[in-house]
Design a protein around this motif. Sequence first.
Motif, PDB file in Angstrom:
ATOM      1  N   ASP A 286     -46.636  30.727 -70.230  1.00 28.70           N
ATOM      2  CA  ASP A 286     -47.630  31.798 -70.348  1.00 28.70           C
ATOM      3  C   ASP A 286     -47.073  33.128 -69.862  1.00 28.70           C
ATOM      4  OD1 ASP A 286     -50.226  32.882 -70.840  1.00 28.70           O
ATOM      5  OD2 ASP A 286     -50.635  32.786 -68.700  1.00 28.70           O
ATOM      6  N   ILE A 287     -46.203  33.077 -68.849  1.00 25.67           N
ATOM      7  CA  ILE A 287     -45.520  34.285 -68.372  1.00 25.67           C
ATOM      8  C   ILE A 287     -44.112  34.277 -68.952  1.00 25.67           C
ATOM      9  CG2 ILE A 287     -44.692  35.556 -66.374  1.00 25.67           C
ATOM     10  CD1 ILE A 287     -46.870  34.246 -64.731  1.00 25.67           C
ATOM     11  N   VAL A 288     -43.818  35.267 -69.753  1.00 22.60           N
ATOM     12  CA  VAL A 288     -42.480  35.389 -70.350  1.00 22.60           C
ATOM     13  C   VAL A 288     -41.955  36.791 -70.054  1.00 22.60           C
ATOM     14  CG1 VAL A 288     -41.107  35.327 -72.448  1.00 22.60           C
ATOM     15  CG2 VAL A 288     -43.040  33.758 -72.187  1.00 22.60           C
ATOM     16  N   TRP A 289     -40.933  36.854 -69.221  1.00 22.80           N
ATOM     17  CA  TRP A 289     -40.308  38.136 -68.931  1.00 22.80           C
ATOM     18  C   TRP A 289     -39.243  38.416 -69.994  1.00 22.80           C
ATOM     19  CZ3 TRP A 289     -40.941  35.194 -64.102  1.00 22.80           C
ATOM     20  CH2 TRP A 289     -41.942  35.730 -63.278  1.00 22.80           C
ATOM     21  N   GLU A 290     -39.324  39.599 -70.572  1.00 26.66           N
ATOM     22  CA  GLU A 290     -38.464  39.920 -71.710  1.00 26.66           C
ATOM     23  C   GLU A 290     -37.070  40.393 -71.318  1.00 26.66           C
ATOM     24  OE1 GLU A 290     -39.202  39.195 -74.667  1.00 26.66           O
ATOM     25  OE2 GLU A 290     -41.285  38.610 -74.304  1.00 26.66           O
ATOM     26  N   LYS A 291     -36.853  40.714 -70.047  1.00 21.18           N
ATOM     27  CA  LYS A 291     -35.558  41.239 -69.614  1.00 21.18           C
ATOM     28  C   LYS A 291     -34.565  40.072 -69.478  1.00 21.18           C
ATOM     29  CE  LYS A 291     -33.500  44.174 -66.028  1.00 21.18           C
ATOM     30  NZ  LYS A 291     -32.541  43.247 -65.433  1.00 21.18           N
ATOM     31  N   VAL A 292     -33.746  39.868 -70.491  1.00 20.00           N
ATOM     32  CA  VAL A 292     -32.809  38.738 -70.527  1.00 20.00           C
ATOM     33  C   VAL A 292     -31.381  39.273 -70.425  1.00 20.00           C
ATOM     34  CG1 VAL A 292     -32.040  36.705 -71.793  1.00 20.00           C
ATOM     35  CG2 VAL A 292     -34.420  37.465 -71.983  1.00 20.00           C
ATOM     36  N   ILE A 293     -30.584  38.686 -69.520  1.00 18.09           N
ATOM     37  CA  ILE A 293     -29.170  39.053 -69.404  1.00 18.09           C
ATOM     38  C   ILE A 293     -28.322  37.801 -69.607  1.00 18.09           C
ATOM     39  CG2 ILE A 293     -29.621  40.991 -67.852  1.00 18.09           C
ATOM     40  CD1 ILE A 293     -28.763  39.212 -65.533  1.00 18.09           C
ATOM     41  N   ASN A 294     -27.033  38.006 -69.866  1.00 20.41           N
ATOM     42  CA  ASN A 294     -26.113  36.886 -70.102  1.00 20.41           C
ATOM     43  C   ASN A 294     -25.154  36.762 -68.921  1.00 20.41           C
ATOM     44  OD1 ASN A 294     -23.473  35.612 -71.169  1.00 20.41           O
ATOM     45  ND2 ASN A 294     -24.958  35.186 -72.800  1.00 20.41           N
ATOM     46  N   ILE A 295     -25.141  35.606 -68.287  1.00 15.10           N
ATOM     47  CA  ILE A 295     -24.240  35.315 -67.174  1.00 15.10           C
ATOM     48  C   ILE A 295     -23.446  34.063 -67.516  1.00 15.10           C
ATOM     49  CG2 ILE A 295     -24.054  34.732 -64.727  1.00 15.10           C
ATOM     50  CD1 ILE A 295     -25.028  37.532 -65.089  1.00 15.10           C
ATOM     51  N   ARG A 296     -22.178  34.239 -67.833  1.00 18.65           N
ATOM     52  CA  ARG A 296     -21.285  33.117 -68.145  1.00 18.65           C
ATOM     53  C   ARG A 296     -21.888  32.190 -69.204  1.00 18.65           C
ATOM     54  NH1 ARG A 296     -17.113  31.815 -64.073  1.00 18.65           N
ATOM     55  NH2 ARG A 296     -16.939  33.657 -62.742  1.00 18.65           N
ATOM     56  N   GLY A 297     -22.420  32.788 -70.258  1.00 22.49           N
ATOM     57  CA  GLY A 297     -22.967  32.031 -71.370  1.00 22.49           C
ATOM     58  C   GLY A 297     -24.386  31.541 -71.171  1.00 22.49           C
ATOM     59  N   HIS A 298     -25.008  31.881 -70.038  1.00 27.01           N
ATOM     60  CA  HIS A 298     -26.388  31.468 -69.765  1.00 27.01           C
ATOM     61  C   HIS A 298     -27.325  32.666 -69.987  1.00 27.01           C
ATOM     62  CE1 HIS A 298     -24.091  28.394 -67.617  1.00 27.01           C
ATOM     63  NE2 HIS A 298     -25.186  27.629 -67.632  1.00 27.01           N
ATOM     64  N   HIS A 299     -28.418  32.427 -70.692  1.00 21.20           N
ATOM     65  CA  HIS A 299     -29.441  33.455 -70.858  1.00 21.20           C
ATOM     66  C   HIS A 299     -30.343  33.422 -69.625  1.00 21.20           C
ATOM     67  CE1 HIS A 299     -28.283  34.332 -74.973  1.00 21.20           C
ATOM     68  NE2 HIS A 299     -28.280  33.025 -75.243  1.00 21.20           N
ATOM     69  N   VAL A 300     -30.242  34.469 -68.837  1.00 19.82           N
ATOM     70  CA  VAL A 300     -30.941  34.513 -67.550  1.00 19.82           C
ATOM     71  C   VAL A 300     -32.154  35.432 -67.658  1.00 19.82           C
ATOM     72  CG1 VAL A 300     -30.742  35.002 -65.084  1.00 19.82           C
ATOM     73  CG2 VAL A 300     -28.741  34.158 -66.361  1.00 19.82           C
ATOM     74  N   ARG A 301     -33.325  34.840 -67.603  1.00 19.12           N
ATOM     75  CA  ARG A 301     -34.555  35.620 -67.519  1.00 19.12           C
ATOM     76  C   ARG A 301     -34.862  35.918 -66.047  1.00 19.12           C
ATOM     77  NH1 ARG A 301     -37.427  36.020 -72.191  1.00 19.12           N
ATOM     78  NH2 ARG A 301     -36.847  34.591 -73.882  1.00 19.12           N
ATOM     79  N   PRO A 302     -35.739  36.870 -65.768  1.00 16.43           N
ATOM     80  CA  PRO A 302     -36.106  37.138 -64.369  1.00 16.43           C
ATOM     81  C   PRO A 302     -36.611  35.877 -63.661  1.00 16.43           C
ATOM     82  CG  PRO A 302     -36.880  38.920 -65.767  1.00 16.43           C
ATOM     83  CD  PRO A 302     -36.347  37.861 -66.684  1.00 16.43           C
ATOM     84  N   TYR A 303     -36.249  35.746 -62.405  1.00 15.09           N
ATOM     85  CA  TYR A 303     -36.589  34.560 -61.629  1.00 15.09           C
ATOM     86  C   TYR A 303     -36.988  34.977 -60.210  1.00 15.09           C
ATOM     87  CZ  TYR A 303     -31.768  35.346 -60.100  1.00 15.09           C
ATOM     88  OH  TYR A 303     -30.624  35.922 -59.622  1.00 15.09           O
ATOM     89  N   ILE A 304     -37.659  34.064 -59.519  1.00 13.20           N
ATOM     90  CA  ILE A 304     -38.022  34.297 -58.127  1.00 13.20           C
ATOM     91  C   ILE A 304     -37.117  33.456 -57.234  1.00 13.20           C
ATOM     92  CG2 ILE A 304     -40.415  34.927 -58.605  1.00 13.20           C
ATOM     93  CD1 ILE A 304     -41.288  32.139 -58.031  1.00 13.20           C
ATOM     94  N   VAL A 305     -37.048  33.822 -55.956  1.00 11.59           N
ATOM     95  CA  VAL A 305     -36.188  33.105 -55.012  1.00 11.59           C
ATOM     96  C   VAL A 305     -37.043  32.583 -53.859  1.00 11.59           C
ATOM     97  CG1 VAL A 305     -34.103  34.391 -55.587  1.00 11.59           C
ATOM     98  CG2 VAL A 305     -35.603  35.254 -53.779  1.00 11.59           C
ATOM     99  N   GLY A 306     -36.658  31.416 -53.354  1.00  5.44           N
ATOM    100  CA  GLY A 306     -37.356  30.803 -52.225  1.00  5.44           C
ATOM    101  C   GLY A 306     -36.397  29.962 -51.411  1.00  5.44           C
TER     102      GLY A 306
END
Length: 446
Positions: free
Chosen positions: A298-318
């Motif tokens: 339901d929540i889709v962040w559109e800011k996608v970057i590429n890190i070593r072949g991985h599509h990285v969407r925004p994430y949270i840390v804990g």
Amino acid sequence: MEEAFMAMLSQLLHLQNSLDPTSTIFSSASTSSPSSTTPSSLLSSSSAAPLLFFTLASLLSFLAVNRSSTDSSSSSASPSPSPPPPLPDGDYSVAAFRSLSTDHIWSIDAPLRDARWRSLYGLSYPVFTTVVDKLKPFITASNLSLPADYAVAMVLSRLAHGCSAKTLASRYALDPYLISKITNMVTRLLATKLYPEFIKIPVGKRRLIETTQGFEELTSLPNICGAIDSTPVKLRRRTKLNPKNIYGCKYGYDAVLLQVVADHKKIFWDVCVKAPGGEDDSSHFRDSLLYKRLTSGDIVWEKVINIRGHHVRPYIVGDWCYPLLSFLMTPFSPNGSGSPPENLFDGMLMKGRSVVVDAIGLLKARWKILQSLNVGVNHAPQTIVACCVLHNLCQIAREPEPEVWKDPDETGTPARVLESERQFYYYGESLRQALADDLHQRLSSR
């Protein structure tokens, strides 16, 4: 002439009459002629009393004239109106509040005005008026017998100082039941009417970019959009409805659990209060609306970057009390036993997580009622959420940050992964390794 001068002149007249009753200064018109009271006749009197009188009277007159001229010159040098007197200690009536909150308050020096207001209600006068303006239509519609701004001020005073309803009732000369009723109404309005406006997930492009850039400047990790943590909010009274001690938290007291996600400015963008203090962080997270929205897409962040072949969407840390998932990064090891890239990643991730720890510390420092919650357990969630809304208002307005409240150090075992989370876990594991290797390479090459 001033009243003090007239009083002293009267005293001198009595002194003169007692010293020389034959030479009265002011005789009645029926007993003395005008010529009998001329200055020359007084000075030629055989008694020293008239001369003493005129000498002291002249000196007092000179001092009085000098004082009045000094006061007039100082008032002409500073023509601004004098500020209203501060609220006397112990006076919490509507009249006293009104004298403090009239339009004249804007003539007071802003730092002094706002410091006074923070000491009473936990926030500056402009932020207070913002809260009142937004809640006033709802409070007015409730037909409350008290003015809306006075009711808001009363509740903010309770939240900021942690007063009980009984203490506040004696202070404001109101019934404790009415205090509780007003507190419930104002906190419910804050938690429902103002929550959607001041606690928002950063899905807009501009705010999302600002948030991820802020975290990257702090941690060197790309695309972090928030930090998550939970804290027990202590209940002052042990709850009677506590089967199996579900409210007893790991620190030894009854509590309810607060989960928040904060951005780089320590502004909460998600708040959840659904669990008793005895529940662990991961279970509370899985029961939250945020978890359901993230796992369902339901929540889709559109800011996608590429890190070593991985599509990285925004994430949270804990921390390790939360499960590793594709949208939630946690440390490799809680004790620093990983490889150099893994340990570097863990250090930077925990640096990003420190933002939410500080945000919780500010929340409990500003709104002291959260240090020992003195409302019924049924009203605890809305009271806590109301304080989170007020915290965001203070952060947005850049209110001064008090010394943070320190919770005990985090303890707990790493969260286990549920079967339904396997696909999120496997991708999160691969993504975390890619982020760690990329971070180590970038920082090593500097």
